[in-house]
Design an enzyme around this catalytic site. Structure first.
Site, PDB file in Angstrom:
ATOM      1  N   MET A   1       0.825  -1.174   0.155  1.00  0.00           N
ATOM      2  CA  MET A   1       0.026  -0.022  -0.146  1.00  0.00           C
ATOM      3  C   MET A   1       0.790   1.281   0.038  1.00  0.00           C
ATOM      4  SD  MET A   1      -3.071  -0.936   2.738  1.00  0.00           S
ATOM      5  CE  MET A   1      -2.010  -1.795   4.119  1.00  0.00           C
TER       6      MET A   1
ATOM      7  N   HIS B   1      -0.052   6.012  -0.545  1.00  0.00           N
ATOM      8  CA  HIS B   1      -1.111   6.981  -0.439  1.00  0.00           C
ATOM      9  C   HIS B   1      -1.285   7.648  -1.687  1.00  0.00           C
ATOM     10  CE1 HIS B   1      -0.373   7.087   4.244  1.00  0.00           C
ATOM     11  NE2 HIS B   1      -1.508   6.537   3.985  1.00  0.00           N
TER      12      HIS B   1
ATOM     13  N   PHE C   1       5.291   7.700  -1.439  1.00  0.00           N
ATOM     14  CA  PHE C   1       6.432   6.947  -0.834  1.00  0.00           C
ATOM     15  C   PHE C   1       6.381   6.475   0.645  1.00  0.00           C
ATOM     16  CE2 PHE C   1       8.724  10.466  -3.247  1.00  0.00           C
ATOM     17  CZ  PHE C   1       8.173   9.966  -4.778  1.00  0.00           C
ATOM     18  N   HIS C   2       5.098   6.087   0.904  1.00  0.00           N
ATOM     19  CA  HIS C   2       4.556   5.786   2.344  1.00  0.00           C
ATOM     20  C   HIS C   2       4.311   4.148   2.067  1.00  0.00           C
ATOM     21  CE1 HIS C   2       3.042   9.822   3.022  1.00  0.00           C
ATOM     22  NE2 HIS C   2       4.494   9.686   3.029  1.00  0.00           N
ATOM     23  N   ILE C   3       5.186   3.299   2.422  1.00  0.00           N
ATOM     24  CA  ILE C   3       5.122   1.646   2.363  1.00  0.00           C
ATOM     25  C   ILE C   3       4.506   1.115   3.284  1.00  0.00           C
ATOM     26  CG2 ILE C   3       6.442   0.010   1.381  1.00  0.00           C
ATOM     27  CD1 ILE C   3       8.488   1.967   0.321  1.00  0.00           C
TER      28      ILE C   3
END
Lengths: 468, 530
Positions: free
Chosen positions: B311, B313, B466-468
């Site tokens: 996932m 954002h 870039f929020h993994i």
């Protein structure tokens, strides 16, 4: 037997002094006066409790050349503090270094406090007994190595050196240079750090305020000499420095002086600060080896463009990692210039200080420059909080030397180079004491052995004479 | 001599690994921390940034070493996506990790973010609740030094302070920039709640860091160290005795008796292989490298969920010119955002949204367009000044759901300098994410209307933030999740994962604070076991 006797005597003393310690009808004005005097004496810097932040319940460790000396609990708690002390016991502790339970070490500046006036002692006593909340806290006991663990030895030292602050007067001077002299010599205890110390850690009275060492830091010459001292400062600049810790173009307070500004000078009245400033201008000049004033310089040699314009290719990962061989200017550009500017002048609003003219930068002695870079600045004064991060983990000794050299020669004096050896010397000074202090233990054992040998020789001779 | 090299080996020295290592050291455990990348002091990263041409690539100032490549390396991530979306991400492989180049938003999830399935019928529930994690959020906020507004409803429902806090933020908010004041006064009347963004930039001296002075370059590196980054806890951990080993790339975890992990194998840049043994292993190697290592080692994957449920954002971004100067670029790079859409009933149908305002100096955004128009000389300069003052960028932080088909796998077709594989990423935007476009367009139109704005670039392209998350997700059932509620792998009782990859919901907020809270919690759990 002896132990029991001591306990009994203490119990009697305690019972007697508790009665004295709670006088009826406390005078609020006297308590307030005592509070202001305790601020002037900066009692909290050494007597605070570093764990709780409490100002007087003790535990702060003073790193002295003799070893760590812990500030005592001086709240009126009867068991762990000074609640059981009478006025005269309090007076003896503050002015003579003699507490009811033994002699104090001169980390407590009783040599300076010897001259505190009787009326001020009374006010401080009122404040500590009535204005400070009692906090039960057993501060760590100071445990120095032989021979300094024998507190009674201090009696001899006290006879020789115990009263640099002079003899107490009945009433403290209230204004003018006399007031400044009184404060500077006694409660503000300037000489504790700023007067050089002799072989026995005594202040050298002939060199009053001519500069001393506090661990790795240097407490500079603050006599009226225009080159070695602060004769070139205006009284207003001295007041600004004491009040805020920063006199633009003159000096920035860090280390112990930062604490003194934070806990003491910034909270004193303008009148008292002006009095101290006026007095400092009259302190007899003492010339050192310096040939140019360490503060007030105007040199600002910005980083040469050639040092800065070094296009890096991101594909060359080695160039992005490699720090070996980077110049002091390049390190300054990455580590310092964001705040202090490429010209070293800080910000126009003076929130981020100018290095140009600052005594730490202009001094031929790199100690304070090196220590400021290594440990940073952390100084509150009023509503402001001056803070520079420590670079201890960001810079190696070699890199620190390179950047200190760049700062010293670009914004101070081109002749004042700083080498890696200089940095090592500054660090080493923290644990350094003079030869006599360091070797006292050995000397005393040697002395005792010699004495025993001599006695043995005398006894043996007598016996042999009798026999003859 | 002990049969172990340390009580605990932590693989990865980013904010999550370093916090775990620090907590373990505080508890008296011996800890080794492996880091694939090199060490680099902050001032050298600054020096690099000054001297490279790429000023908007936040990875560029950090060395992209051939044995620990960053995601901008051609071929390192082989991405398979949609025609209108390309998977791009950004992380750093250096001591201190990716927070070396973050902007330090430090949000808590909302209570409903932990029970998406129960409340909205989509996604997954966490095995823990907001209340379970709340004390650990407090701990994480103190370690990081978070600045926040205690009195605001961060869910945008105007219900007073929310989510509930058991302790105030460690530091109060910074001064409100002019841009935020203008956003509040012109969007507020339309019902949009422009709230303070909690973050890790000290607003007063904190834990050895100076207060933020508004240099406006949080990314790629705070030039004065006011902003929190993982190297803070690397230094604290090392000071407590943790042994840091940079340039050591872990590539294999070895199973032993009772399915316990017994060894980690790591490779150095010279291709030599080495082995370390410990009682407990913690993989804290980011949301992509962590599942890659597990899959390469064939561990922790009895559920077949390792590497799946990726996932981000993924959302939309709008650039416009307002009818008045807003002066973005004063202060830090983020200060405020719109939170109304974080937790609305529409979450059952499409992504929740948070709108984030970028606060960069926008010269580089407006100048290419002006040059393309043929402006030169004073006309160009005047136009840059004018447009630069009125520029605004608003992007959506859109919630994505855990989809098993969105996944990362090792890609043996690509090898780095020491023979280790790259990665293949499959990531497609489903109807849930795409379904938020109508609402976003409606809101974007309102924003533009409020400012009588001229659109510079339409909100058409999808992009990652870039929020993994999700790649080693947490759950109660070992059959469909990788770790339990303590971040312990279901398959190996002495293997823990400290990464935002454990998060089973993405919500709409930057995940690092949640990751640090989970890591501290996991470390305290480990400390009771070794």
């Amino acid at each position: 037997m002896f132990g029991r006797l001591t306990v009994a005597v203490s119990a009697i003393a305690l019972g007697a002094s508790i009665a004295q310690a709670a006088p009826e009808g406390a005078d609020p004005a006297l308590v307030e006066k005592g509070r202001a005097l305790a601020v002037a004496g900066d009692c909290t810097s050494c007597h605070s409790n570093p764990k709780t932040g409490d100002p007087f319940s003790g535990g702060y460790g003073v790193a002295s050349p003799l070893g760590v000396i812990y500030g005592a609990n001086i709240t009126p708690d009867p068991k762990t503090g000074i609640g059981g002390w009478s006025l005269s016991q309090f007076s003896d502790a503050v002015r003579k270094g003699r507490a009811p339970d033994g002699r104090l070490y001169p980390a407590m500046p009783y040599t300076a406090f010897s001259g505190v006036a009787d009326d001020d002692i009374k006010a401080m006593y009122s404040y500590f007994m009535l204005g400070v909340p009692a906090v039960a806290h057993d501060a760590p006991k100071t445990a120095l190595a032989f021979p300094y663990n024998m507190r009674w030895l201090m009696a001899f030292w006290d006879v020789l050196f115990g009263a640099s602050g002079g003899k107490p007067v009945a009433l403290a001077p209230q204004s003018g240079i006399a007031r400044g002299k009184y404060l500077a010599e006694t409660l503000a205890h300037c000489s504790t750090c700023h007067t050089p110390r002799g072989l026995l850690m005594n202040e050298e009275t002939g060199q009053f305020l001519a500069g001393g060492k506090v661990g790795s830091w240097t407490a500079p010459n603050i006599t009226s000499d225009p080159i070695a001292g602060i004769g070139g400062w205006s009284e207003a600049e001295i007041v600004t420095f004491l009040k805020t810790g920063y006199a633009p173009g003159k000096a920035i307070a860090a280390g112990e002086m930062g604490l003194a500004v934070q806990n003491s000078f910034s909270k004193m009245s303008e009148d008292d600060l002006r009095a101290i400033a006026a007095y400092l201008k009259t302190v007899p000049p003492r010339r050192g080896s310096e040939t140019t004033p360490r503060s007030g310089g105007t040199r600002s040699a910005p980083i040469p463009a050639a040092e800065l314009e070094r296009p890096l290719d991101t594909r060359d990962y080695k160039a992005l990692i490699s720090i070996a061989g980077m110049s002091g200017a390049q390190i300054y550009s990455g580590a310092c210039a964001t705040c202090h500017g490429h010209d070293g002048r800080g910000t126009p609003d003076k929130v981020l200080p100018s290095l140009v003219g600052a005594s730490t930068v202009g001094s031929s002695d790199p100690s304070n420059l090196v220590m400021t870079i290594r440990d940073g600045v952390n100084r509150r004064a009023g509503h402001s909080h001056a803070f520079m991060p420590a670079f201890a983990t960001e810079l190696s000794t070699q890199q620190l030397a390179a950047v200190a050299d760049y700062v010293s020669t670009s914004f101070g004096n081109p002749a004042h180079r700083v080498s890696e050896q200089d940095v090592a010397r500054v660090y080493a000074a923290a644990g350094q004491s003079n030869w006599l202090i360091a070797n006292a233990g050995t000397m005393i054992w040697t002395g005792l052995a010699a004495l025993a040998a001599a006695l043995g020789w005398v006894v043996a001779r007598r016996r042999s004479r009798k026999g003859a | 001599m002990s049969q172990y090299d340390a009580d605990v080996i932590v693989i990865g020295s980013g904010a999550l690994g370093a916090n775990a290592a620090y907590q373990l050291a505080l508890a008296g455990k011996s800890v080794i921390m492996l880091e694939a990348g090199p060490a680099l002091p902050r001032w050298k990263a600054l020096d690099n940034y000054h001297n490279i041409a790429a000023k908007r690539n936040w990875c560029a100032p950090y060395p992209n070493v051939p044995w620990a490549l960053n995601p901008y390396t051609p071929g390192y991530i082989d991405a398979h996506c949609d025609p209108d979306f390309q998977y791009v991400t950004s992380f750093l492989r250096v001591v201190g990790g990716s927070t070396r180049h973050w902007a330090s938003a430090c949000w808590r999830l909302l209570p409903n973010d932990f029970k998406l399935k129960s409340v909205y019928g989509v996604g997954r529930d966490w095995p823990i609740s907001y209340d379970d994690l709340e004390p650990w959020y407090v701990a994480a906020e103190r370690e990081i030094g978070v600045v926040g507004a205690d009195e605001e409803d961060q869910s945008g429902h105007d219900r007073g302070p929310y989510p509930p806090r058991s302790a105030p933020y460690p530091m109060p908010p910074e001064a409100k920039p002019y841009m935020v004041q203008r956003m509040q006064s012109r969007l507020g009347p339309l019902g949009y709640q422009v709230t303070h963004e909690p973050h890790g930039r000290a607003s007063r001296p904190y834990d050895g860091r100076p207060a933020c002075e508004g240099n406006n370059m949080c990314e790629p590196a705070c030039p004065i160290g006011a902003m929190y980054s993982g190297d803070v806890h690397v230094n604290k951990a090392v000071a407590k005795g943790v042994k840091l080993m940079p340039e050591c790339v872990a590539f294999k975890l070895v199973k032993g008796e009772k399915n316990r992990i017994v060894e980690v194998h790591y490779r150095k840049p010279d291709k030599s292989d080495h082995v370390l043994k410990a009682k407990v292993f913690v993989v804290a190697a980011h949301g992509l490298e962590t599942p890659k290592l597990l899959l390469m080692s064939d561990v922790a994957n009895s559920s077949d969920q390792v590497g799946r449920n990726l996932m981000d954002h993924t959302g939309l971004s709008l650039n416009f010119l307002a009818d008045e100067p807003l002066w973005t670029g004063r202060g830090s790079v983020q200060h405020a955002c719109i939170v109304n859409r974080r937790d609305e009933p529409s979450r059952a149908v499409h992504s929740a949204i948070r709108y984030s305002f970028r606060n960069l100096v926008p010269n580089m955004d407006v100048t290419p367009g002006l040059l393309a128009k043929g402006l030169m000389g004073k006309a160009l300069e005047d136009a840059i000044r004018d447009q630069g003052s009125r520029f605004m960028n608003i992007s959506t932080m859109s919630e994505t759901l855990p989809e098993p088909t969105n996944r990362i796998q090792p890609n043996p077709a690509f090898t780095d300098s020491i023979g280790l594989p790259g990665m293949r990423v499959d990531y497609h935007l489903n109807a849930y994410v795409r379904g938020m476009r109508n609402l976003a367009s409606h809101d974007f139109a309102n924003f533009m209307g409020a400012f009588n704005a001229e659109m510079l670039s339409p909100p058409t392209g999808w992009r990652n933030q870039f929020h993994i998350m999700g790649t080693v997700l947490m759950g109660d059932d070992p059959k469909d999740s990788v770790v339990d509620k303590h971040c312990r792998t279901h398959d190996h009782e002495n293997l823990y994962l400290c990464t935002t990859g454990v998060m089973p919901s993405s919500a709409t907020v930057n995940p690092t604070l949640t990751g640090v809270a989970l890591s501290i919690r996991a470390a305290r759990q480990i400390a009771t076991e070794v």
